[in-house]
Design a protein around this motif. Structure first.
Motif, PDB file in Angstrom:
ATOM      1  N   TRP A 169       0.832  -1.200   0.000  1.00 51.06           N
ATOM      2  CA  TRP A 169       0.000   0.000   0.000  1.00 51.06           C
ATOM      3  C   TRP A 169       0.868   1.252   0.000  1.00 51.06           C
ATOM      4  CZ3 TRP A 169      -4.716   1.058  -1.266  1.00 51.06           C
ATOM      5  CH2 TRP A 169      -5.720   0.103  -1.148  1.00 51.06           C
ATOM      6  N   LEU A 170       1.947   1.227   0.751  1.00 48.77           N
ATOM      7  CA  LEU A 170       2.872   2.369   0.767  1.00 48.77           C
ATOM      8  C   LEU A 170       3.504   2.555  -0.607  1.00 48.77           C
ATOM      9  CD1 LEU A 170       4.318   4.610   2.320  1.00 48.77           C
ATOM     10  CD2 LEU A 170       6.049   2.932   3.008  1.00 48.77           C
ATOM     11  N   ALA A 171       3.869   1.455  -1.254  1.00 42.15           N
ATOM     12  CA  ALA A 171       4.428   1.539  -2.612  1.00 42.15           C
ATOM     13  C   ALA A 171       3.418   2.175  -3.564  1.00 42.15           C
ATOM     14  CB  ALA A 171       4.818   0.144  -3.097  1.00 42.15           C
ATOM     15  N   GLY A 172       2.149   1.780  -3.418  1.00 41.01           N
ATOM     16  CA  GLY A 172       1.111   2.376  -4.255  1.00 41.01           C
ATOM     17  C   GLY A 172       0.959   3.862  -4.007  1.00 41.01           C
ATOM     18  N   ALA A 173       1.053   4.272  -2.731  1.00 36.67           N
ATOM     19  CA  ALA A 173       0.951   5.694  -2.396  1.00 36.67           C
ATOM     20  C   ALA A 173       2.096   6.489  -3.015  1.00 36.67           C
ATOM     21  CB  ALA A 173       0.944   5.868  -0.871  1.00 36.67           C
ATOM     22  N   ILE A 174       3.306   5.907  -3.005  1.00 36.67           N
ATOM     23  CA  ILE A 174       4.467   6.574  -3.606  1.00 36.67           C
ATOM     24  C   ILE A 174       4.255   6.752  -5.107  1.00 36.67           C
ATOM     25  CG2 ILE A 174       6.921   6.299  -4.162  1.00 36.67           C
ATOM     26  CD1 ILE A 174       7.233   4.943  -1.425  1.00 36.67           C
ATOM     27  N   LEU A 175       3.729   5.735  -5.756  1.00 34.45           N
ATOM     28  CA  LEU A 175       3.464   5.825  -7.198  1.00 34.45           C
ATOM     29  C   LEU A 175       2.413   6.899  -7.492  1.00 34.45           C
ATOM     30  CD1 LEU A 175       3.446   2.100  -8.379  1.00 34.45           C
ATOM     31  CD2 LEU A 175       5.045   3.897  -9.066  1.00 34.45           C
ATOM     32  N   ILE A 176       1.371   6.970  -6.649  1.00 31.98           N
ATOM     33  CA  ILE A 176       0.332   7.987  -6.851  1.00 31.98           C
ATOM     34  C   ILE A 176       0.910   9.385  -6.689  1.00 31.98           C
ATOM     35  CG2 ILE A 176      -1.777   8.954  -5.838  1.00 31.98           C
ATOM     36  CD1 ILE A 176      -2.633   6.060  -5.210  1.00 31.98           C
ATOM     37  N   LEU A 177       1.723   9.583  -5.650  1.00 33.05           N
ATOM     38  CA  LEU A 177       2.336  10.891  -5.428  1.00 33.05           C
ATOM     39  C   LEU A 177       3.235  11.280  -6.595  1.00 33.05           C
ATOM     40  CD1 LEU A 177       3.204  10.621  -1.624  1.00 33.05           C
ATOM     41  CD2 LEU A 177       1.448  12.064  -2.670  1.00 33.05           C
ATOM     42  N   TRP A 178       3.980  10.293  -7.108  1.00 30.63           N
ATOM     43  CA  TRP A 178       4.827  10.581  -8.269  1.00 30.63           C
ATOM     44  C   TRP A 178       3.968  10.940  -9.480  1.00 30.63           C
ATOM     45  CZ3 TRP A 178       5.374   8.018 -13.037  1.00 30.63           C
ATOM     46  CH2 TRP A 178       6.432   8.506 -13.835  1.00 30.63           C
ATOM     47  N   GLY A 179       2.860  10.200  -9.685  1.00 31.50           N
ATOM     48  CA  GLY A 179       1.975  10.485 -10.813  1.00 31.50           C
ATOM     49  C   GLY A 179       1.333  11.848 -10.714  1.00 31.50           C
ATOM     50  N   VAL A 180       0.884  12.222  -9.507  1.00 26.25           N
ATOM     51  CA  VAL A 180       0.258  13.535  -9.311  1.00 26.25           C
ATOM     52  C   VAL A 180       1.254  14.644  -9.632  1.00 26.25           C
ATOM     53  CG1 VAL A 180      -0.630  15.126  -7.541  1.00 26.25           C
ATOM     54  CG2 VAL A 180      -1.465  12.774  -7.631  1.00 26.25           C
ATOM     55  N   TYR A 181       2.492  14.502  -9.130  1.00 27.48           N
ATOM     56  CA  TYR A 181       3.490  15.536  -9.387  1.00 27.48           C
ATOM     57  C   TYR A 181       3.870  15.582 -10.867  1.00 27.48           C
ATOM     58  CZ  TYR A 181       7.754  18.245  -9.378  1.00 27.48           C
ATOM     59  OH  TYR A 181       8.704  19.193  -9.660  1.00 27.48           O
ATOM     60  N   ALA A 182       4.109  14.406 -11.458  1.00 27.18           N
ATOM     61  CA  ALA A 182       4.538  14.367 -12.864  1.00 27.18           C
ATOM     62  C   ALA A 182       3.492  14.995 -13.777  1.00 27.18           C
ATOM     63  CB  ALA A 182       4.809  12.920 -13.273  1.00 27.18           C
ATOM     64  N   LEU A 183       2.224  14.614 -13.600  1.00 28.66           N
ATOM     65  CA  LEU A 183       1.168  15.154 -14.450  1.00 28.66           C
ATOM     66  C   LEU A 183       0.895  16.620 -14.112  1.00 28.66           C
ATOM     67  CD1 LEU A 183      -1.256  12.083 -14.436  1.00 28.66           C
ATOM     68  CD2 LEU A 183       0.221  12.843 -16.298  1.00 28.66           C
ATOM     69  N   GLY A 184       1.012  16.972 -12.815  1.00 27.47           N
ATOM     70  CA  GLY A 184       0.840  18.372 -12.425  1.00 27.47           C
ATOM     71  C   GLY A 184       1.897  19.260 -13.048  1.00 27.47           C
TER      72      GLY A 184
ATOM     73  N   LEU B  61      -6.756  16.598  -8.235  1.00 23.69           N
ATOM     74  CA  LEU B  61      -5.419  16.479  -7.648  1.00 23.69           C
ATOM     75  C   LEU B  61      -4.355  17.036  -8.587  1.00 23.69           C
ATOM     76  CD1 LEU B  61      -5.615  12.901  -6.071  1.00 23.69           C
ATOM     77  CD2 LEU B  61      -5.323  15.036  -4.820  1.00 23.69           C
ATOM     78  N   ILE B  62      -4.442  16.671  -9.855  1.00 20.82           N
ATOM     79  CA  ILE B  62      -3.424  17.083 -10.826  1.00 20.82           C
ATOM     80  C   ILE B  62      -3.434  18.598 -11.035  1.00 20.82           C
ATOM     81  CG2 ILE B  62      -2.749  16.932 -13.259  1.00 20.82           C
ATOM     82  CD1 ILE B  62      -3.781  14.017 -13.173  1.00 20.82           C
ATOM     83  N   THR B  63      -4.638  19.167 -11.203  1.00 24.69           N
ATOM     84  CA  THR B  63      -4.707  20.602 -11.504  1.00 24.69           C
ATOM     85  C   THR B  63      -4.357  21.462 -10.293  1.00 24.69           C
ATOM     86  OG1 THR B  63      -7.099  20.438 -11.109  1.00 24.69           O
ATOM     87  CG2 THR B  63      -6.357  20.366 -13.394  1.00 24.69           C
ATOM     88  N   VAL B  64      -4.717  21.017  -9.099  1.00 29.65           N
ATOM     89  CA  VAL B  64      -4.316  21.767  -7.893  1.00 29.65           C
ATOM     90  C   VAL B  64      -2.806  21.713  -7.732  1.00 29.65           C
ATOM     91  CG1 VAL B  64      -4.421  21.783  -5.374  1.00 29.65           C
ATOM     92  CG2 VAL B  64      -6.518  21.539  -6.698  1.00 29.65           C
ATOM     93  N   CYS B  65      -2.222  20.553  -8.010  1.00 26.47           N
ATOM     94  CA  CYS B  65      -0.762  20.429  -7.953  1.00 26.47           C
ATOM     95  C   CYS B  65      -0.098  21.366  -8.964  1.00 26.47           C
ATOM     96  CB  CYS B  65      -0.354  18.983  -8.219  1.00 26.47           C
ATOM     97  SG  CYS B  65       1.425  18.685  -8.114  1.00 26.47           S
TER      98      CYS B  65
END
Length: 759
Positions: A277-292, A357-361
């Protein structure tokens, strides 16, 4: 009439005593000879309330209304049920309620007929008030969503800039190294699972840790650990933070090692799950930042206003009555379309959350001016921390529960039901009272002219629940059913994939949950009747029983058009478990159920829509049910649900009969657009229960459908509206001809019920 030896009831003693006392006053036979009788009025909004009014009046015309011991209501049936229950008061004991309801020319009937548009009786003025409340809730929800997105995007920005030297440049390698931390712990847990020594579990864990650590060290040497990790102190700090978080997650699963191999392996599996689950959270955070980051490069500053603009457009579109009616018609037209629309709304909710999430980032990246890596890392995390503190302050139960209940449409909906349906005993001198004359009197000399306007709120329109005792004044015991939403099972802690809800029934005898009988509750007595009638009809909510889904809940929370209500646990003796703060529980549909400090309550139809469920619990001998849920294709979904739950929860078997009598039609012969006999009959087989032997009961179903000789106005209305009498529940604004068509249909169908059928 049944023999005394054939009748066996399981009603609570205090209810049985109340029924016997009422029957003595009404000079009816004792329940030992006839068994108890129940009237169930199902959900279905104003359509159900109007049809049920006709049914109740038909029973009154046949002299049968006084025979019913129980009145069980859900949702729209509760409008009529609450009105009927309020008529049985001390001040009305000099009137014959049955005779007044049988009359075709009372103030009461005229009042109800004039209030078919109970939600917006004042037309555009009322609609503008409702829209104002909805948009006020929408703005509040959008503000909270933005803050939540700022927390996630702040963490994503800070973590990313701690792993790379140039925050305006995306690099994959650091993120893979960050991801390797939870994968490392997952490997340790997996290896421990396979090599477990039951005699020495700790040694197995240590050996697995050693082997995996050596393997990871060799791998790091082979791939040449990146040089820039040695050039800045930030990357190691980020990895330490991730590692400490991971250790905490593992420790929660392995806090006390079990002495049995099976449970030990289960603990290792749970610890590995936490790491993944932590690995998944890290991937989500990376995705949010990358797309943002990509969004911030491609869009202008004004582009960041696109998300709230689109959400506002979505909200405004949904508030158009035509859109709601179209959606409801599509949903009711076919089961496949209904399922597809629900799934589509669920997916749309997830997409809206990701988009937000992406647009706020992206907006936060644009706002931050890059001076240094430390500056770029610190500011988002500090702001996120400040927002978290705000949420901690806001999410204190008393604050957030009040906010959520005020931001829903519960009070608007409740006030409309209260004035139009429950105010019928508010008799006295104006302006403090609504009716100058008792509504049970005949409508002579235009007595409607002096009634206070339905748009005005008057104190005595409602009644305290402790003072609502219709059975004490020759009426039936009123059972009001709601749904306690529960997506997290209170016993196992697992996701509740099936019902996602528990039946909650309230009456003057207390609170009952599931298959339990009522227990007294002080909190219930201090509430009001209108509150529970409104909760019982809260169809549009973020929790909808078996229909609950996170994506759909997110949309409903955001657009503000929800009716659910948060209520403090009415069974305080139950063990109260810790739960997700109500704000996030409602936003993402994670409801812990009856053992939580607060219950999220919604429409009783989200559990069982016919209202028969609590009557089966009491082994009621004869039940008349108005099955008024939207069923344009006559698939009998609500009856199907009732039959299934009766078998699973009570061991009760309901079988549908095919009696060769003119007043009955076999269940499967009822077709859309075809006139048929008014009633459907079923046999209830109650099983042996403790000292009580098996018993047979009768279920008489009154289903809205076309009848022979309905009357000219009803027949012509049906000709012009091919979806009558199964028009969408989304239509809650009945005009005169529509109201009268359903009222007359219920009246004609109810007249088919005879005294012999209830014996």
């Amino acid at each position: 009439m049944s023999e005394a030896s054939d009748v066996h009831n399981l009603s609570p003693d205090n209810e049985t005593d109340a029924i016997k006392e009422r029957r003595e006053k009404c000079k009816l036979q004792n329940i030992e000879y006839t068994g108890t009788l129940g009237l169930a009025l199902s959900g279905g909004g104003i359509r159900s309330a109007t049809f049920c009014l006709g049914l109740v009046r038909a029973l009154a015309k046949n002299g049968l209304l006084k025979k019913f011991d129980y009145l069980s209501t859900v949702s729209g049936g509760g409008y009529l049920g609450g009105m009927l229950g309020r008529l049985y008061t001390k001040n009305n004991e000099k009137y014959s309620i049955e005779k007044a309801l049988a009359s075709d020319d009372t103030i009461l009937l005229a009042w109800l007929r004039n209030n078919g548009r109970y939600l917006t009786p004042a037309g555009f003025l009322d609609k503008s008030l409702a829209i104002t409340q909805i948009f006020r809730s929408f703005i509040a929800a959008l503000f909270l969503l933005t803050l939540m997105c700022l927390v996630v995007s702040g963490i994503a920005i800070s973590l990313n800039t701690m792993l790379v030297l140039q925050p305006n440049f995306l690099e994959t390698t650091p993120w893979l190294i960050a991801l390797s931390v939870p994968l490392y712990f997952s490997a340790v847990m997996a290896f421990s699972y396979w090599i477990l020594d039951e005699e020495k579990p700790r040694e197995s864990l240590k050996f697995a840790l050693t082997v995996v650590t050596i393997s990871y060290a060799c791998l790091a040497w082979i791939i040449d650990f990146p040089d820039y990790f040695l050039q800045s102190y930030l990357p190691p700090v980020a990895l330490i933070i991730i590692a400490v978080t991971n250790v905490k997650l593992i420790h929660s699963a392995l806090k006390t090692l079990s002495s049995t191999s099976g449970k030990l392996r289960q603990q290792f599996t749970r610890a590995m799950t936490n790491s993944l689950w932590l690995a998944g959270a890290i991937l989500i955070l990376w995705g949010v930042y990358a797309l943002g980051l990509l969004w911030s490069r491609e869009s202008s500053a004004s582009g960041t206003l696109l998300p709230p603009a689109l959400l506002a457009l979505l909200k405004a579109s949904w508030e158009l009555t035509a859109v709601k009616k179209l959606f409801s018609k599509m949903k009711n037209s076919h089961s496949f379309i209904s399922i597809s629309l629900m799934q589509g709304a669920n997916i749309l909710g997830y997409l809206l959350l990701i988009f937000s999430l992406i647009t706020v980032c992206a907006a936060e990246i644009k706002i931050i001016r890059y001076d240094s890596l430390f500056h770029y890392t610190l500011y988002p995390s500090l702001f996120a921390f400040a927002v978290v503190l705000f949420f901690i302050y806001l999410c204190q139960p008393k604050r957030i529960i009040t906010f959520l209940n005020l931001s829903s449409l519960h009070n608007f909906y409740r006030s409309r039901i209260e004035r139009a349906w429950l105010s019928v005993t508010n008799v006295g001198s104006p302006p403090k009272h609504r009716f100058p004359q008792n509504p049970l009197e005949d409508q002579l000399n235009n007595k409607l002219a002096n009634i206070e306007k339905v748009t005005d709120s008057l104190h005595c329109d409602d009644v305290k629940f402790k003072d609502y005792n219709p059975h004490s004044h020759l009426g039936p015991i009123h059972l009001i059913t709601c749904c306690i939403n529960q997506t997290v099972d209170d016993r196992s802690g697992n996701y509740n994939a099936d019902r996602k809800g528990i039946a909650l029934t309230v009456s003057s005898f207390g609170v009952e949950t599931g298959t339990h009988f009522p227990r007294p509750s002080k909190a219930l007595k201090d509430s009001t009747l209108s509150k529970w009638i409104a909760i019982s009809g809260a169809a549009a909510a973020t929790g909808m029983g078996s229909l609950t889904s996170p994506g759909l809940a997110f949309i409903l929370f955001l657009i503000g058009g929800r009716l659910g209500f948060w209520e403090k646990n009415l069974n305080p003796k139950d063990d109260v478990t810790a739960s997700l703060p109500a704000l996030f529980a409602e936003m993402f549909a994670r409801f812990p159920g009856k053992n939580s400090e607060y219950w999220y309550l919604s429409d009783g139809g989200h559990f069982e829509n016919t209202g028969v469920y609590p009557l089966l619990k009491r082994r009621v001998k004869t039940i008349v049910v108005a099955d008024c849920g939207a069923d344009p294709e006559y698939r009998f979904d609500d009856l199907e649900n009732l039959v299934r739950k009766a078998r699973i929860d009570y061991g009760i078997i309901i079988t549908f009969d095919t009696p060769a009598q003119p007043m009955f039609i076999p269940l499967y012969d009822l077709k859309k657009g075809e006139a048929a006999a008014p009633l459907i009959k079923a046999t209830i087989s109650y099983p042996k229960q403790g000292p009580l032997p098996e018993m047979q009961g009768t279920l008489l179903i009154v289903k809205p459908h076309l009848l022979e000789n309905m009357g000219l106005d009803t027949e012509r209305y049906a000709k012009r509206h091919d979806d009558f009498p199964q028009q969408t529940t989304g239509d809650q604004f009945f005009d005169e001809e529509q109201w009268e068509a359903y009222h007359q249909l219920g009246l004609q169908a109810g007249k088919a019920i005879t005294r012999n059928m209830l014996s």
